[in-house]
Scaffold this motif. Sequence first.
Motif, PDB file in Angstrom:
ATOM      1  N   UNK A 227       0.839  -1.189   0.000  1.00 53.76           N
ATOM      2  CA  UNK A 227       0.000   0.000   0.000  1.00 53.76           C
ATOM      3  C   UNK A 227       0.879   1.246   0.000  1.00 53.76           C
ATOM      4  N   UNK A 228       0.367   2.338  -0.564  1.00 52.04           N
ATOM      5  CA  UNK A 228       1.220   3.518  -0.668  1.00 52.04           C
ATOM      6  C   UNK A 228       1.574   4.134   0.679  1.00 52.04           C
ATOM      7  N   UNK A 229       0.848   3.789   1.722  1.00 55.46           N
ATOM      8  CA  UNK A 229       1.247   4.271   3.043  1.00 55.46           C
ATOM      9  C   UNK A 229       2.585   3.683   3.480  1.00 55.46           C
TER      10      UNK A 229
ATOM     11  N   UNK B  72      -3.871  -1.447  -9.730  1.00 55.99           N
ATOM     12  CA  UNK B  72      -4.604  -0.185  -9.582  1.00 55.99           C
ATOM     13  C   UNK B  72      -5.738  -0.361  -8.568  1.00 55.99           C
ATOM     14  N   UNK B  73      -6.485  -1.440  -8.716  1.00 59.76           N
ATOM     15  CA  UNK B  73      -7.630  -1.640  -7.838  1.00 59.76           C
ATOM     16  C   UNK B  73      -7.188  -1.970  -6.417  1.00 59.76           C
ATOM     17  N   UNK B  74      -6.174  -2.825  -6.277  1.00 65.87           N
ATOM     18  CA  UNK B  74      -5.668  -3.139  -4.943  1.00 65.87           C
ATOM     19  C   UNK B  74      -5.125  -1.887  -4.265  1.00 65.87           C
ATOM     20  N   UNK B  75      -4.440  -1.027  -5.046  1.00 66.74           N
ATOM     21  CA  UNK B  75      -3.844   0.168  -4.470  1.00 66.74           C
ATOM     22  C   UNK B  75      -4.849   1.183  -3.993  1.00 66.74           C
ATOM     23  N   UNK B  76      -6.049   1.176  -4.581  1.00 69.45           N
ATOM     24  CA  UNK B  76      -7.089   2.126  -4.167  1.00 69.45           C
ATOM     25  C   UNK B  76      -7.970   1.580  -3.059  1.00 69.45           C
ATOM     26  N   UNK B  77      -7.935   0.249  -2.861  1.00 66.20           N
ATOM     27  CA  UNK B  77      -8.838  -0.382  -1.899  1.00 66.20           C
ATOM     28  C   UNK B  77      -8.559   0.136  -0.490  1.00 66.20           C
TER      29      UNK B  77
ATOM     30  N   UNK C  55      -7.270   7.538 -11.292  1.00 67.74           N
ATOM     31  CA  UNK C  55      -6.482   8.763 -11.478  1.00 67.74           C
ATOM     32  C   UNK C  55      -6.256   9.465 -10.151  1.00 67.74           C
ATOM     33  N   UNK C  56      -7.324   9.580  -9.364  1.00 69.28           N
ATOM     34  CA  UNK C  56      -7.220  10.290  -8.083  1.00 69.28           C
ATOM     35  C   UNK C  56      -6.314   9.538  -7.122  1.00 69.28           C
ATOM     36  N   UNK C  57      -6.404   8.220  -7.098  1.00 74.12           N
ATOM     37  CA  UNK C  57      -5.560   7.453  -6.183  1.00 74.12           C
ATOM     38  C   UNK C  57      -4.089   7.579  -6.552  1.00 74.12           C
ATOM     39  N   UNK C  58      -3.791   7.639  -7.846  1.00 71.61           N
ATOM     40  CA  UNK C  58      -2.410   7.896  -8.273  1.00 71.61           C
ATOM     41  C   UNK C  58      -1.913   9.213  -7.698  1.00 71.61           C
ATOM     42  N   UNK C  59      -2.741  10.243  -7.802  1.00 71.94           N
ATOM     43  CA  UNK C  59      -2.355  11.555  -7.283  1.00 71.94           C
ATOM     44  C   UNK C  59      -2.172  11.515  -5.768  1.00 71.94           C
TER      45      UNK C  59
ATOM     46  N   UNK D 139     -10.712   8.674   2.321  1.00 69.43           N
ATOM     47  CA  UNK D 139     -11.927   9.102   1.617  1.00 69.43           C
ATOM     48  C   UNK D 139     -13.018   8.051   1.753  1.00 69.43           C
ATOM     49  N   UNK D 140     -12.634   6.767   1.656  1.00 74.13           N
ATOM     50  CA  UNK D 140     -13.625   5.688   1.720  1.00 74.13           C
ATOM     51  C   UNK D 140     -14.387   5.686   3.033  1.00 74.13           C
ATOM     52  N   UNK D 141     -13.748   6.138   4.112  1.00 78.64           N
ATOM     53  CA  UNK D 141     -14.396   6.138   5.421  1.00 78.64           C
ATOM     54  C   UNK D 141     -14.752   7.515   5.918  1.00 78.64           C
ATOM     55  N   UNK D 142     -14.678   8.501   5.051  1.00 79.54           N
ATOM     56  CA  UNK D 142     -14.915   9.881   5.456  1.00 79.54           C
ATOM     57  C   UNK D 142     -16.357  10.256   5.144  1.00 79.54           C
ATOM     58  N   UNK D 143     -16.948  11.065   5.992  1.00 78.85           N
ATOM     59  CA  UNK D 143     -18.342  11.450   5.807  1.00 78.85           C
ATOM     60  C   UNK D 143     -18.496  12.591   4.822  1.00 78.85           C
ATOM     61  N   UNK D 144     -17.982  12.426   3.640  1.00 75.29           N
ATOM     62  CA  UNK D 144     -18.038  13.483   2.624  1.00 75.29           C
ATOM     63  C   UNK D 144     -19.437  13.533   2.006  1.00 75.29           C
ATOM     64  N   UNK D 145     -19.941  14.728   1.871  1.00 77.27           N
ATOM     65  CA  UNK D 145     -21.297  14.954   1.367  1.00 77.27           C
ATOM     66  C   UNK D 145     -21.228  15.131  -0.152  1.00 77.27           C
ATOM     67  N   UNK D 146     -21.952  14.292  -0.894  1.00 79.68           N
ATOM     68  CA  UNK D 146     -21.934  14.411  -2.355  1.00 79.68           C
ATOM     69  C   UNK D 146     -22.685  15.649  -2.821  1.00 79.68           C
ATOM     70  N   UNK D 147     -23.463  16.276  -1.928  1.00 84.25           N
ATOM     71  CA  UNK D 147     -24.222  17.475  -2.299  1.00 84.25           C
ATOM     72  C   UNK D 147     -23.548  18.751  -1.800  1.00 84.25           C
ATOM     73  N   UNK D 148     -22.307  18.652  -1.289  1.00 86.72           N
ATOM     74  CA  UNK D 148     -21.677  19.794  -0.620  1.00 86.72           C
ATOM     75  C   UNK D 148     -21.184  20.860  -1.580  1.00 86.72           C
TER      76      UNK D 148
END
Length: 844
Positions: free
Chosen positions: A503-505, A558-563, A580-584, A751-760
């Motif tokens: 993992x990139x961490x 790619x998929x494993x790295x973003x999981x 693309x975003x996970x690469x960044x 991001x996967x566990x963050x309470x980000x609002x899609x309507x924000x």
Amino acid sequence: MSHRPATFTPIDADWTVTPIAGPLPAGFPSGPIAAVVPGVIHTDLLRAGLIADPFDGDNEAAQQWIGDTSWRYAANFEWHDDGSARHDLVAYGLDTVATVLLNGHEIARTENQHRSYRWPVGAWLVDGENELLIEFAAPVPEVTARAERYGALPRVNHHEYNQLRKTASHFGWDWGIDVAGVGIWKAIGIDSWSGVRVASVRPLVALDADGTGVLTAHVELERDGTGVDNELAAVVEVADESHAITAVADVRSDAGDFAVEARVPDAAVWWPVGHGEQPLYDVTVSIGDARWAGRVGFRNVRVDTAPDAAGRPFRLYVNDELVLVRGVNWIPDHAFLTEVDSDRYARRLMDAVEANVNLVRVWGGGIYESDEFYARADELGLLVWQDFLLACAAYAEEDHLAHEIEAEARENITRLSQHPSLVIWNGNNENIWGYADWGWPALLGDRTWGDGYYRGLFPALVRELDPTRFYSPASPYSFGDYLHPNDERNGTMHIWDVWNREDYTTYRAYTPRFVSEFGFQGPPAWSTLTRVVHDEPLDPYGHEMLVHQKANLGNEKLERGARGHLPDPTSIEAWHWSTQLNQAHAIRFGVEHFRSLTPHNTGTVLWQLNDNWPVVSWAAVDFDEHRKPLWFAMRDAYAPRLATIQPRSSAAAIEAAFEGSRPAQDVLALVLINDTDAAFDGAFEVSRQRLDGTVLAQSSLAASVPARGSVTIELPAEVRDVADAAHEVIVAHAGAQNSGFEPALWHPAEVAGQGLDVEALTATAEQIDSGYAVTVTARALVRDVFLQVDRVDPRATVDRGLVTLLAGESARLEIATSAQVDPAVFTRWPVLSSANSLHAGRPA
């Protein structure tokens, strides 16, 4: 800048190419086909309509016959004797195994793409029409035959590319198309001259302690062989816009080489970008009618690898000032080398400069780049690290290869010696590491594998021809006997367990001295991808998609790295954006960690800046010249002034380490890196707040950062101790405007566990003179706003990307395009993307 003599007449018209032997498609013409010189076989066949675009679909597989076929290039040209004593046929680049015939006479046989050739041909030229033929052996069977003749040697990839002095990546790479072909890839023509010829000039520079620029022009002469040996005067002129310095020396009648020194008082000093200006001096060397012209910049270079308490550093100094390297690796910018013109070079190097890059490493599986590349780097202040062209393979040291490797090295050390941007010569890419870790000894036995080049030939040639540059035997390399070549404690390091396995961490587990390769993949822009991939429906594992993914198990990685980092995508559009975003994210994570180790770590060189065809890859700028999200992340992470929040060990944990345990990273700290000439003194306001902007805790921290320095400031417990990871964020920003530091954010949750609002996010768009402007406003945290403008117009560009907005903040993004569209198209998914948008697969 070209160093072709004024007497050189190119043969560049009325060329044809004809297949000689090998497989041909049914109905392929047996007669001559119009050709362009300089050029290569694939572009000639494409231009003639005999093949489809090699980059499109699965045409790569259908066109493998081209590399299995031998070809004859032919031209008839007019020549008339002008009375010169010598008439030479000069070939600046033949790719690769060639037989050269002039008027039916065999002139020479060649087998090296990376060098030029000169042959006296006056005896075979005729007044009037002449015929020049160049017959090229099929490259793929050629390397196979050489492996059978000399013995196969360890390598990566599927062709025996290490048997021949041809661009390694022509045979395919884990980002490159397999298009091994042939061609006259640089100019060819007749050079007519008398008396003496300036064969080469090495204008080596130094700076004396009193500021005097010292230019020592090492000149190599060739005489016409007529026996007329008059003494001559050599005149060396060094000039800038305001004045010129001239040095004159007598040249003995039998001299083949000599040196002339010119001293420039109070020379204007050449600096890397971000450290000063880049003044350049024109240099001319004149001997009789012979003349050479070039440019130099006065500067000194050294690299410190002397042992210290932590191991061995890799500290690059220019004019005795430490350069904290913010670098990128460079591959050939097109699979067909003749398709890269000076404008494309200029655009790509501006991609580097505008991303806050200060060093470009020219990778050893490509080419010694064009004169235009280095001249532009000189002007921009971009430092250049140049590999010798040996990559990821063992190379024989016997005469059949050693003679050619020495010849190309001598020529290119000499050719590039004028460029102030060039600061490092490097012996190879990963070959010493390969010998140590990739099982080569068992395959090699007692055979040679290249070590004699890296520790013997190349350092000797650099000392002989250009001792003003630093030489490194390899990348990675630890600069000491009995040290593993890829050791984080010593020298340069490549980090590839991240991407391949980890993992990139895992970047944070390393404390390297200098990282000369590391990277993470992502797809190109949507328009670039869909221009060449036509699977129905479009799918990450579609046949044509995988043709354009050359890495082993690349899309699985790619998929494993973003999981765990990003929500699982629910559509092909979401897959494209999230990868693309996970690469960044991966690269920003790595760069900020490595830079936070300053001065223990003194540089990173990202793999890679560019692509050579449309492909899923590690590049920041794709083949169609779109700046991927990675480019914007790199620009931010490479900012001269960087604020980043990093885990660090508290004083108590460090004290516990003395009892034998490794310090735990149990606190958060604000790390400030100041890679500018001005110290920073001020305050940083830090706060812990909810995603809706509610401030939960805040503090003001005094900060003082020296020029070219860094400082680490532990965050107060009330700010760093998060109560609700999914709904809180830590923010640090400089109290003063125009500090040069962008705000630093710490996200306790992925991001996967963050309470980000899609309507924000709300967005409005309007037409402006240059195209369109989009204004985005956040009512709660919105991460990584990005406009995929190429989905509307493949030629469009946008000035900002990966913009994160706190609650209440707005940003304006300007789009340059001539397309006439409804402005609102730029406000809709998937053109308008963000990390928030991935929470529902797409925004509501």
